[in-house]
Design a protein around this motif. Structure first.
Motif, PDB file in Angstrom:
ATOM      1  N   VAL A  63      52.798  32.032  54.344  1.00 45.76           N
ATOM      2  CA  VAL A  63      51.938  32.061  52.967  1.00 45.76           C
ATOM      3  C   VAL A  63      50.365  32.221  53.483  1.00 45.76           C
ATOM      4  O   VAL A  63      49.819  31.485  54.143  1.00 45.76           O
ATOM      5  CB  VAL A  63      52.111  30.643  52.492  1.00 45.76           C
ATOM      6  CG1 VAL A  63      51.098  30.297  51.092  1.00 45.76           C
ATOM      7  CG2 VAL A  63      53.484  30.257  51.983  1.00 45.76           C
ATOM      8  N   VAL A  64      50.065  33.228  52.976  1.00 44.03           N
ATOM      9  CA  VAL A  64      48.896  33.797  52.978  1.00 44.03           C
ATOM     10  C   VAL A  64      47.929  33.441  51.818  1.00 44.03           C
ATOM     11  O   VAL A  64      48.099  34.059  50.815  1.00 44.03           O
ATOM     12  CB  VAL A  64      48.452  35.219  53.492  1.00 44.03           C
ATOM     13  CG1 VAL A  64      47.165  35.634  53.796  1.00 44.03           C
ATOM     14  CG2 VAL A  64      49.329  35.404  54.866  1.00 44.03           C
ATOM     15  N   LEU A  65      47.128  32.599  51.861  1.00 43.47           N
ATOM     16  CA  LEU A  65      46.042  32.428  50.749  1.00 43.47           C
ATOM     17  C   LEU A  65      45.124  33.388  50.548  1.00 43.47           C
ATOM     18  O   LEU A  65      44.328  33.927  51.472  1.00 43.47           O
ATOM     19  CB  LEU A  65      45.375  30.902  50.758  1.00 43.47           C
ATOM     20  CG  LEU A  65      46.235  29.810  51.085  1.00 43.47           C
ATOM     21  CD1 LEU A  65      45.404  28.439  51.501  1.00 43.47           C
ATOM     22  CD2 LEU A  65      47.227  29.352  49.623  1.00 43.47           C
ATOM     23  N   THR A  66      44.771  33.803  49.259  1.00 43.34           N
ATOM     24  CA  THR A  66      43.988  34.820  48.985  1.00 43.34           C
ATOM     25  C   THR A  66      42.976  34.381  47.741  1.00 43.34           C
ATOM     26  O   THR A  66      43.206  33.346  47.066  1.00 43.34           O
ATOM     27  CB  THR A  66      44.589  36.125  48.537  1.00 43.34           C
ATOM     28  OG1 THR A  66      45.180  36.110  47.274  1.00 43.34           O
ATOM     29  CG2 THR A  66      45.544  36.473  49.563  1.00 43.34           C
ATOM     30  N   SER A  67      42.214  35.398  47.334  1.00 42.15           N
ATOM     31  CA  SER A  67      41.262  35.047  46.026  1.00 42.15           C
ATOM     32  C   SER A  67      41.853  35.337  44.769  1.00 42.15           C
ATOM     33  O   SER A  67      41.433  35.005  43.848  1.00 42.15           O
ATOM     34  CB  SER A  67      40.081  35.894  46.105  1.00 42.15           C
ATOM     35  OG  SER A  67      40.169  37.099  46.351  1.00 42.15           O
ATOM     36  N   GLY A  68      43.179  35.828  45.003  1.00 42.00           N
ATOM     37  CA  GLY A  68      43.994  36.173  43.693  1.00 42.00           C
ATOM     38  C   GLY A  68      44.989  37.231  43.861  1.00 42.00           C
ATOM     39  O   GLY A  68      45.306  37.754  44.947  1.00 42.00           O
ATOM     40  N   GLY A  69      45.547  37.615  42.971  1.00 39.84           N
ATOM     41  CA  GLY A  69      46.665  38.607  42.851  1.00 39.84           C
ATOM     42  C   GLY A  69      45.959  39.866  43.344  1.00 39.84           C
ATOM     43  O   GLY A  69      46.755  40.839  44.115  1.00 39.84           O
ATOM     44  N   THR A  70      44.783  40.369  42.897  1.00 40.12           N
ATOM     45  CA  THR A  70      44.340  41.754  43.283  1.00 40.12           C
ATOM     46  C   THR A  70      44.137  41.620  44.881  1.00 40.12           C
ATOM     47  O   THR A  70      44.612  42.796  45.454  1.00 40.12           O
ATOM     48  CB  THR A  70      42.910  41.979  42.652  1.00 40.12           C
ATOM     49  OG1 THR A  70      43.198  42.114  41.218  1.00 40.12           O
ATOM     50  CG2 THR A  70      42.393  43.111  43.148  1.00 40.12           C
ATOM     51  N   GLU A  71      43.615  40.765  45.490  1.00 37.48           N
ATOM     52  CA  GLU A  71      43.575  40.555  46.821  1.00 37.48           C
ATOM     53  C   GLU A  71      44.813  40.839  47.521  1.00 37.48           C
ATOM     54  O   GLU A  71      44.960  41.401  48.406  1.00 37.48           O
ATOM     55  CB  GLU A  71      42.497  39.579  47.406  1.00 37.48           C
ATOM     56  CG  GLU A  71      42.145  39.744  48.904  1.00 37.48           C
ATOM     57  CD  GLU A  71      41.729  38.250  49.562  1.00 37.48           C
ATOM     58  OE1 GLU A  71      41.770  38.124  50.631  1.00 37.48           O
ATOM     59  OE2 GLU A  71      41.222  37.444  48.678  1.00 37.48           O
ATOM     60  N   ALA A  72      45.861  39.885  47.178  1.00 33.88           N
ATOM     61  CA  ALA A  72      46.994  39.859  47.799  1.00 33.88           C
ATOM     62  C   ALA A  72      47.759  41.199  47.479  1.00 33.88           C
ATOM     63  O   ALA A  72      48.267  41.687  48.649  1.00 33.88           O
ATOM     64  CB  ALA A  72      47.873  38.931  47.165  1.00 33.88           C
ATOM     65  N   ASP A  73      47.460  42.043  46.401  1.00 33.17           N
ATOM     66  CA  ASP A  73      48.221  43.602  46.573  1.00 33.17           C
ATOM     67  C   ASP A  73      47.649  44.369  47.341  1.00 33.17           C
ATOM     68  O   ASP A  73      48.310  45.124  47.955  1.00 33.17           O
ATOM     69  CB  ASP A  73      47.985  43.898  44.861  1.00 33.17           C
ATOM     70  CG  ASP A  73      48.949  43.234  44.036  1.00 33.17           C
ATOM     71  OD1 ASP A  73      49.903  42.912  44.641  1.00 33.17           O
ATOM     72  OD2 ASP A  73      48.674  43.333  42.797  1.00 33.17           O
ATOM     73  N   ASN A  74      46.150  44.232  47.727  1.00 35.82           N
ATOM     74  CA  ASN A  74      45.247  45.007  48.653  1.00 35.82           C
ATOM     75  C   ASN A  74      45.825  44.690  49.918  1.00 35.82           C
ATOM     76  O   ASN A  74      46.168  45.809  50.620  1.00 35.82           O
ATOM     77  CB  ASN A  74      43.939  44.887  48.230  1.00 35.82           C
ATOM     78  CG  ASN A  74      43.168  45.652  47.346  1.00 35.82           C
ATOM     79  OD1 ASN A  74      42.474  46.680  47.485  1.00 35.82           O
ATOM     80  ND2 ASN A  74      43.480  45.395  46.126  1.00 35.82           N
ATOM     81  N   LEU A  75      46.022  43.667  50.193  1.00 33.18           N
ATOM     82  CA  LEU A  75      46.312  43.235  51.644  1.00 33.18           C
ATOM     83  C   LEU A  75      47.883  43.606  52.035  1.00 33.18           C
ATOM     84  O   LEU A  75      48.286  44.327  52.923  1.00 33.18           O
ATOM     85  CB  LEU A  75      46.364  41.950  51.802  1.00 33.18           C
ATOM     86  CG  LEU A  75      46.567  41.391  53.197  1.00 33.18           C
ATOM     87  CD1 LEU A  75      46.020  41.945  54.488  1.00 33.18           C
ATOM     88  CD2 LEU A  75      46.525  39.559  53.304  1.00 33.18           C
ATOM     89  N   ALA A  76      48.716  43.461  50.978  1.00 34.60           N
ATOM     90  CA  ALA A  76      50.049  43.961  51.124  1.00 34.60           C
ATOM     91  C   ALA A  76      50.358  45.634  51.166  1.00 34.60           C
ATOM     92  O   ALA A  76      50.583  46.016  52.375  1.00 34.60           O
ATOM     93  CB  ALA A  76      51.068  43.592  49.981  1.00 34.60           C
ATOM     94  N   VAL A  77      49.583  46.217  50.194  1.00 34.86           N
ATOM     95  CA  VAL A  77      49.780  47.670  50.232  1.00 34.86           C
ATOM     96  C   VAL A  77      48.911  48.351  51.446  1.00 34.86           C
ATOM     97  O   VAL A  77      49.592  49.185  52.084  1.00 34.86           O
ATOM     98  CB  VAL A  77      49.282  48.319  48.863  1.00 34.86           C
ATOM     99  CG1 VAL A  77      49.344  49.763  48.904  1.00 34.86           C
ATOM    100  CG2 VAL A  77      50.219  47.762  47.776  1.00 34.86           C
TER     101      VAL A  77
END
Length: 369
Positions: A63-77
């Motif tokens: 589980v990697v905590l982020t500032s929201g869905g946008t950051e999570a998508d950026n880190l993934a892609v």
């Protein structure tokens, strides 16, 4: 006011705020600090991480905590593609959220070839469509679990099985699905999954990227090396606690009644609103999501008039609000640009009543006429 735009954001839940408050006031420490105050915060953080992992079917360290869905998508892609030296071909569905589409477009500036997987008239990616575009040099597939504009649920488990035949990792954006659809990373077969707290009743600014423990990823945020070096920065303990609480509350709330209210609302709109057409899959859609096009009627004018009548809704993604361009989701589904600009979206949660939806349908019919 009748608020029917929960796909954009949901009201903060009292239970979430109450769970967060001690970590904002009394137990305010930095979880990386080596003293008692910091240790208390670290224990709270790891407990919240474990709760989130359990609800997703993963492990706490994933589980990697982020500032929201946008950051999570950026880190993934970006992170998965940049960490894999095998290929330079990235596949994303044609109806993804801008956070995924723009992350993929960014990669094209660094030699990656980005290809959009086509969707059918319901906005779905079929296994056959994915199989047709997979290549030996494909390094990532990203397909959302459910669409924010039309509510269509994607067959992610089937798509992940196809990608696995080629050894390609799959990321899914579950921002709209988390809390209203089963989200089990093992059952989905994905290597990465994004979600956002404010769609579930947390304050804005907290999200998660679940990342399989064996999945390589290039960090995008560097600094103190927090979270196994995958996302540096002082951890938001209160946000993590709030997100864990919101996910638990959502899991305890059934969605069958919500889907029944959605279906009744859809039927009434199609029956009473002239020329209204449902967009997205009729049954495989989010339980609190109803979206339409109204050919011959200005979508923006409908929204303004509905707000004047006390009904708050939207035309689609809040991230594209104010754009004069037609929805990329609707045009990918085969709608012409003029029809796409007549879109109206109603999204709601468990607290939305049948009476409120009936009133919204009445007002929409009056405005459309």
């Amino acid at each position: 006011m009748i608020y029917l735009d929960e796909a954009a954001t949901s009201p903060v839940r009292r239970e979430v705020l109450e769970a967060m408050w001690p970590w904002l006031a009394r137990d305010f420490g930095n979880p990386a600090s080596h003293h008692g105050v910091g240790e208390t915060a670290r224990v709270g953080l790891e407990d919240a991480r474990a709760r989130i992992a359990r609800l997703l079917g993963g492990r706490p360290g994933e589980v990697v905590l982020t500032s929201g869905g946008t950051e999570a998508d950026n880190l993934a892609v970006k992170g998965i593609a940049l960490a894999d030296p095998r290929g330079r071909h990235v596949l994303v569905s044609a109806v993804e959220h801008p956070a995924v589409l723009e992350s993929a477009a960014f990669l094209s500036r660094f030699g990656f070839e980005v290809e959009h997987i086509p969707v059918d008239a319901d906005g779905r990616v079929t296994p056959e469509a994915l199989r047709a575009v997979l290549r030996p040099d494909t390094t990532l597939v990203s397909v959302q679990l459910a669409n924010n504009e039309v509510g269509t649920v994607q067959p992610v488990a089937e798509l992940a099985a196809v990608a696995a035949e080629h050894g390609v990792p799959v990321h899914t954006d579950a921002v709209q699905a988390a809390g209203v659809l089963p989200v089990d990373v093992a059952a989905l077969g994905v290597r990465a999954l994004s979600l956002s707290g404010h769609k579930l009743g947390t304050p804005k600014g907290i999200g998660v990227l679940w990342l399989h423990r064996r999945q390589r990823v290039e960090p995008l945020v560097h600094g103190g090396g927090q979270q196994r070096g995958l996302r540096s920065g002082t951890d938001d303990v209160a946000g993590a606690v709030g997100l864990a609480t919101a996910l638990e509350l959502a899991q305890a709330t059934g969605t069958a009644a919500l889907a029944a209210r959605r279906d009744a609302f859809v039927e009434r709109v199609l029956r009473e609103v002239p020329r209204a057409r449902l967009t997205g899959h009729r049954t495989d859609r989010l339980p609190g999501h109803a979206s339409f096009v109204l050919p011959g009627v200005s979508g923006e004018s409908v929204l303004v008039d509905l707000e004047a009548r006390g009904v708050i809704c939207s035309s689609g993604s809040a991230c594209a609000a104010g754009s004069s361009e037609p929805s990329h989701v609707l045009t990918a589904m085969g709608l012409d640009a003029e029809t796409a600009q007549t879109a109206v979206r109603f999204t709601f949660g468990a607290a939305t009543t049948t009476e409120q939806l009936d009133r919204a349908a009445e007002e929409l019919a009056a405005v459309a006429r």
